[in-house]
Structure formats: structure tokens, C-alpha cells
Design a protein around this motif. Structure first.
Motif, PDB file in Angstrom:
ATOM      1  N   MET A 202     -18.601   1.457   8.583  1.00  0.00           N
ATOM      2  CA  MET A 202     -18.147   0.775   7.405  1.00  0.00           C
ATOM      3  C   MET A 202     -16.683   1.134   7.147  1.00  0.00           C
ATOM      4  SD  MET A 202     -19.659   1.088   3.577  1.00  0.00           S
ATOM      5  CE  MET A 202     -18.786   0.405   2.216  1.00  0.00           C
ATOM      6  N   ILE A 203     -15.913   0.160   6.689  1.00  0.00           N
ATOM      7  CA  ILE A 203     -14.506   0.379   6.371  1.00  0.00           C
ATOM      8  C   ILE A 203     -14.271   0.050   4.900  1.00  0.00           C
ATOM      9  CG2 ILE A 203     -12.135  -0.357   6.802  1.00  0.00           C
ATOM     10  CD1 ILE A 203     -12.928  -0.863   9.696  1.00  0.00           C
ATOM     11  N   ILE A 204     -13.637   0.981   4.191  1.00  0.00           N
ATOM     12  CA  ILE A 204     -13.221   0.769   2.808  1.00  0.00           C
ATOM     13  C   ILE A 204     -11.733   0.466   2.842  1.00  0.00           C
ATOM     14  CG2 ILE A 204     -12.971   1.808   0.531  1.00  0.00           C
ATOM     15  CD1 ILE A 204     -15.376   3.632   1.299  1.00  0.00           C
ATOM     16  N   ASP A 205     -11.345  -0.654   2.261  1.00  0.00           N
ATOM     17  CA  ASP A 205      -9.956  -1.097   2.291  1.00  0.00           C
ATOM     18  C   ASP A 205      -9.324  -0.886   0.921  1.00  0.00           C
ATOM     19  OD1 ASP A 205      -7.706  -2.350   3.459  1.00  0.00           O
ATOM     20  OD2 ASP A 205      -8.266  -4.250   2.535  1.00  0.00           O
ATOM     21  N   LYS A 206      -8.228  -0.109   0.869  1.00  0.00           N
ATOM     22  CA  LYS A 206      -7.583   0.195  -0.401  1.00  0.00           C
ATOM     23  C   LYS A 206      -6.070   0.044  -0.307  1.00  0.00           C
ATOM     24  CE  LYS A 206     -10.867   3.315  -2.585  1.00  0.00           C
ATOM     25  NZ  LYS A 206     -11.007   4.608  -3.265  1.00  0.00           N
ATOM     26  N   ILE A 207      -5.463   0.002  -1.487  1.00  0.00           N
ATOM     27  CA  ILE A 207      -4.017  -0.045  -1.653  1.00  0.00           C
ATOM     28  C   ILE A 207      -3.631   1.216  -2.416  1.00  0.00           C
ATOM     29  CG2 ILE A 207      -2.092  -1.371  -2.624  1.00  0.00           C
ATOM     30  CD1 ILE A 207      -3.750  -2.935  -0.586  1.00  0.00           C
ATOM     31  N   ALA A 208      -2.484   1.846  -2.076  1.00  0.00           N
ATOM     32  CA  ALA A 208      -2.085   3.066  -2.778  1.00  0.00           C
ATOM     33  C   ALA A 208      -0.596   3.069  -3.093  1.00  0.00           C
ATOM     34  CB  ALA A 208      -2.434   4.286  -1.946  1.00  0.00           C
TER      35      ALA A 208
ATOM     36  N   PHE B  30      -8.018  15.448  -5.061  1.00  0.00           N
ATOM     37  CA  PHE B  30      -6.996  14.528  -5.550  1.00  0.00           C
ATOM     38  C   PHE B  30      -6.737  13.453  -4.508  1.00  0.00           C
ATOM     39  CE2 PHE B  30      -6.230  18.148  -8.249  1.00  0.00           C
ATOM     40  CZ  PHE B  30      -5.775  17.586  -9.439  1.00  0.00           C
ATOM     41  N   TYR B  31      -6.283  12.297  -4.958  1.00  0.00           N
ATOM     42  CA  TYR B  31      -5.952  11.196  -4.050  1.00  0.00           C
ATOM     43  C   TYR B  31      -4.737  10.450  -4.597  1.00  0.00           C
ATOM     44  CZ  TYR B  31      -8.201   8.298  -7.576  1.00  0.00           C
ATOM     45  OH  TYR B  31      -8.524   7.700  -8.762  1.00  0.00           O
ATOM     46  N   PHE B  32      -4.100   9.669  -3.732  1.00  0.00           N
ATOM     47  CA  PHE B  32      -2.985   8.844  -4.171  1.00  0.00           C
ATOM     48  C   PHE B  32      -3.542   7.712  -5.030  1.00  0.00           C
ATOM     49  CE2 PHE B  32      -0.913  11.015  -0.674  1.00  0.00           C
ATOM     50  CZ  PHE B  32       0.337  11.259  -1.215  1.00  0.00           C
ATOM     51  N   PRO B  33      -2.931   7.446  -6.181  1.00  0.00           N
ATOM     52  CA  PRO B  33      -3.456   6.401  -7.075  1.00  0.00           C
ATOM     53  C   PRO B  33      -3.407   5.018  -6.437  1.00  0.00           C
ATOM     54  CG  PRO B  33      -1.399   7.326  -7.934  1.00  0.00           C
ATOM     55  CD  PRO B  33      -1.750   8.098  -6.705  1.00  0.00           C
ATOM     56  N   GLY B  34      -4.367   4.199  -6.819  1.00  0.00           N
ATOM     57  CA  GLY B  34      -4.494   2.841  -6.294  1.00  0.00           C
ATOM     58  C   GLY B  34      -5.950   2.438  -6.316  1.00  0.00           C
ATOM     59  N   GLY B  35      -6.324   1.512  -5.463  1.00  0.00           N
ATOM     60  CA  GLY B  35      -7.719   1.094  -5.444  1.00  0.00           C
ATOM     61  C   GLY B  35      -7.960  -0.108  -4.565  1.00  0.00           C
ATOM     62  N   LYS B  36      -9.108  -0.718  -4.776  1.00  0.00           N
ATOM     63  CA  LYS B  36      -9.531  -1.867  -3.962  1.00  0.00           C
ATOM     64  C   LYS B  36      -9.021  -3.169  -4.560  1.00  0.00           C
ATOM     65  CE  LYS B  36     -13.832   0.442  -2.746  1.00  0.00           C
ATOM     66  NZ  LYS B  36     -15.277   0.428  -2.932  1.00  0.00           N
ATOM     67  N   ARG B  37      -8.778  -4.131  -3.666  1.00  0.00           N
ATOM     68  CA  ARG B  37      -8.402  -5.477  -4.108  1.00  0.00           C
ATOM     69  C   ARG B  37      -9.616  -6.178  -4.702  1.00  0.00           C
ATOM     70  NH1 ARG B  37      -7.231  -5.244   0.817  1.00  0.00           N
ATOM     71  NH2 ARG B  37      -5.147  -4.896   1.555  1.00  0.00           N
TER      72      ARG B  37
ATOM     73  N   THR C   9      -3.591 -10.264  -3.796  1.00  0.00           N
ATOM     74  CA  THR C   9      -2.672  -9.776  -2.774  1.00  0.00           C
ATOM     75  C   THR C   9      -2.546  -8.261  -2.943  1.00  0.00           C
ATOM     76  OG1 THR C   9      -0.735  -9.974  -4.198  1.00  0.00           O
ATOM     77  CG2 THR C   9      -1.332 -11.931  -2.886  1.00  0.00           C
ATOM     78  N   ASP C  10      -1.909  -7.610  -1.960  1.00  0.00           N
ATOM     79  CA  ASP C  10      -1.638  -6.176  -2.087  1.00  0.00           C
ATOM     80  C   ASP C  10      -0.886  -5.900  -3.382  1.00  0.00           C
ATOM     81  OD1 ASP C  10      -2.754  -5.877   0.436  1.00  0.00           O
ATOM     82  OD2 ASP C  10      -0.942  -5.039   1.347  1.00  0.00           O
ATOM     83  N   GLU C  11       0.167  -6.682  -3.632  1.00  0.00           N
ATOM     84  CA  GLU C  11       1.004  -6.463  -4.810  1.00  0.00           C
ATOM     85  C   GLU C  11       0.199  -6.602  -6.106  1.00  0.00           C
ATOM     86  OE1 GLU C  11       4.436  -8.905  -7.135  1.00  0.00           O
ATOM     87  OE2 GLU C  11       4.855  -8.501  -5.025  1.00  0.00           O
ATOM     88  N   GLN C  12      -0.579  -7.652  -6.216  1.00  0.00           N
ATOM     89  CA  GLN C  12      -1.376  -7.866  -7.431  1.00  0.00           C
ATOM     90  C   GLN C  12      -2.366  -6.722  -7.648  1.00  0.00           C
ATOM     91  OE1 GLN C  12      -2.905 -11.664  -6.225  1.00  0.00           O
ATOM     92  NE2 GLN C  12      -1.474 -12.815  -7.523  1.00  0.00           N
ATOM     93  N   ALA C  13      -3.045  -6.305  -6.582  1.00  0.00           N
ATOM     94  CA  ALA C  13      -4.027  -5.220  -6.692  1.00  0.00           C
ATOM     95  C   ALA C  13      -3.351  -3.914  -7.083  1.00  0.00           C
ATOM     96  CB  ALA C  13      -4.768  -5.050  -5.369  1.00  0.00           C
ATOM     97  N   LEU C  14      -2.218  -3.616  -6.464  1.00  0.00           N
ATOM     98  CA  LEU C  14      -1.542  -2.360  -6.758  1.00  0.00           C
ATOM     99  C   LEU C  14      -1.037  -2.314  -8.195  1.00  0.00           C
ATOM    100  CD1 LEU C  14      -0.742   0.334  -5.503  1.00  0.00           C
ATOM    101  CD2 LEU C  14       1.452  -0.695  -4.893  1.00  0.00           C
TER     102      LEU C  14
END
Length: 132
Positions: free
Chosen positions: A1-7, A27-34, A39-44
Motif C-alpha cells: 500500500m502507498i500513502i501519498d502526501k504533500i509536505a 514529529f513529521y513535516f506538516p502537510g497531508g493528503k490531497r 492539486t499539490d498546491e491546493q492540498a498544501l
């Protein structure tokens, strides 16, 4: 399984901004899933506003790279695929939504971060962007 995220990778003065969700130990870099159709930009932009209450400036968005690592807290074999961006922001950083804590970390703090963030810490240190 692959989890796709933007950070969002934010590293003023060689310190990285990371977040920790409620009930999590790393801790993790802030961001999340689309969300569907984003788009990447909108999700971020949406995720960072939800998590840290600031507005990323779209005109400053810069793609830094795509990375893969084992997903922390997921079943064995689950991969996290993350597209990372830098951007300037407006507002005051503060934890919101599921974020319990945010911290400014250096390479010394590597054991406190997720597997993906550890990989990114190594990469950022090699580039001279993350302080020891």
C-alpha cells in the motif's frame, strides 16, 4: 500500500519546523493528503492552514523533491510517498486541528522524527540546509 502526501519544508536559520499529532510519538513535516480533485498546491495550502493556522503564499511555492519511506505507525510494507515544497507564509504559526505540538528541530533531534522525516533530515543536512 502507498500513502501519498504533500509536505511543507520550512527551515529558517537551519532549523526545521515539524509537527506532532495528538496521540503520536514522532514529529513529521506538516502537510497531508490531497482531497479528490486537488492539486499539490491546493492540498498544501489547505493542510497548512488547517494544521498551523498560516497562509502559504502560492507565488513563493517551490517544489523540492519527491521521497519514499516506510510509513510510521502503519502495517509493515506500507510506503509513504511525499512531494515536498518550500514556501513563505503569512500569519502566526500555532498548532491547530489534530496538531498537539510544533517544534523547531535540528539534525540532533533526528531520533524524535518519523522515518520519512529522518530521510529528509539526512537529505537536508547533506545540502547544508539543516543545522547539526
Amino acid at each position: 500500500m502507498i500513502i501519498d502526501k504533500i509536505a511543507w519544508l520550512h527551515l529558517p536559520e537551519g532549523k526545521a519546523l515539524l509537527a506532532r499529532s495528538r496521540g503520536q510519538d514522532r514529529f513529521y513535516f506538516p502537510g497531508g493528503k490531497r482531497e479528490a480533485g486537488e492539486t499539490d498546491e491546493q492540498a498544501l495550502l489547505r493542510e497548512i492552514e488547517e494544521e498551523l493556522t498560516v497562509h502559504l503564499r502560492p507565488d513563493t511555492l517551490q517544489f523540492l523533491g519527491a521521497f519514499e519511506a516506510p510509513a510510521h505507525g502503519q502495517p509493515a510494507g506500507t510506503l509513504l510517498r511525499m512531494r515536498c515544497y518550500a514556501a513563505e507564509y503569512e500569519g502566526t504559526l500555532q498548532p491547530a486541528a489534530e496538531i498537539e505540538e510544533m517544534a523547531w528541530l535540528t539534525y540532533h533531534d533526528r531520533p524524535r522524527v518519523s522515518a520519512m522525516a529522518q530521510q529528509l533530515f539526512d537529505w537536508l543536512r547533506q545540502q547544508g540546509r539543516l543545522a547539526d
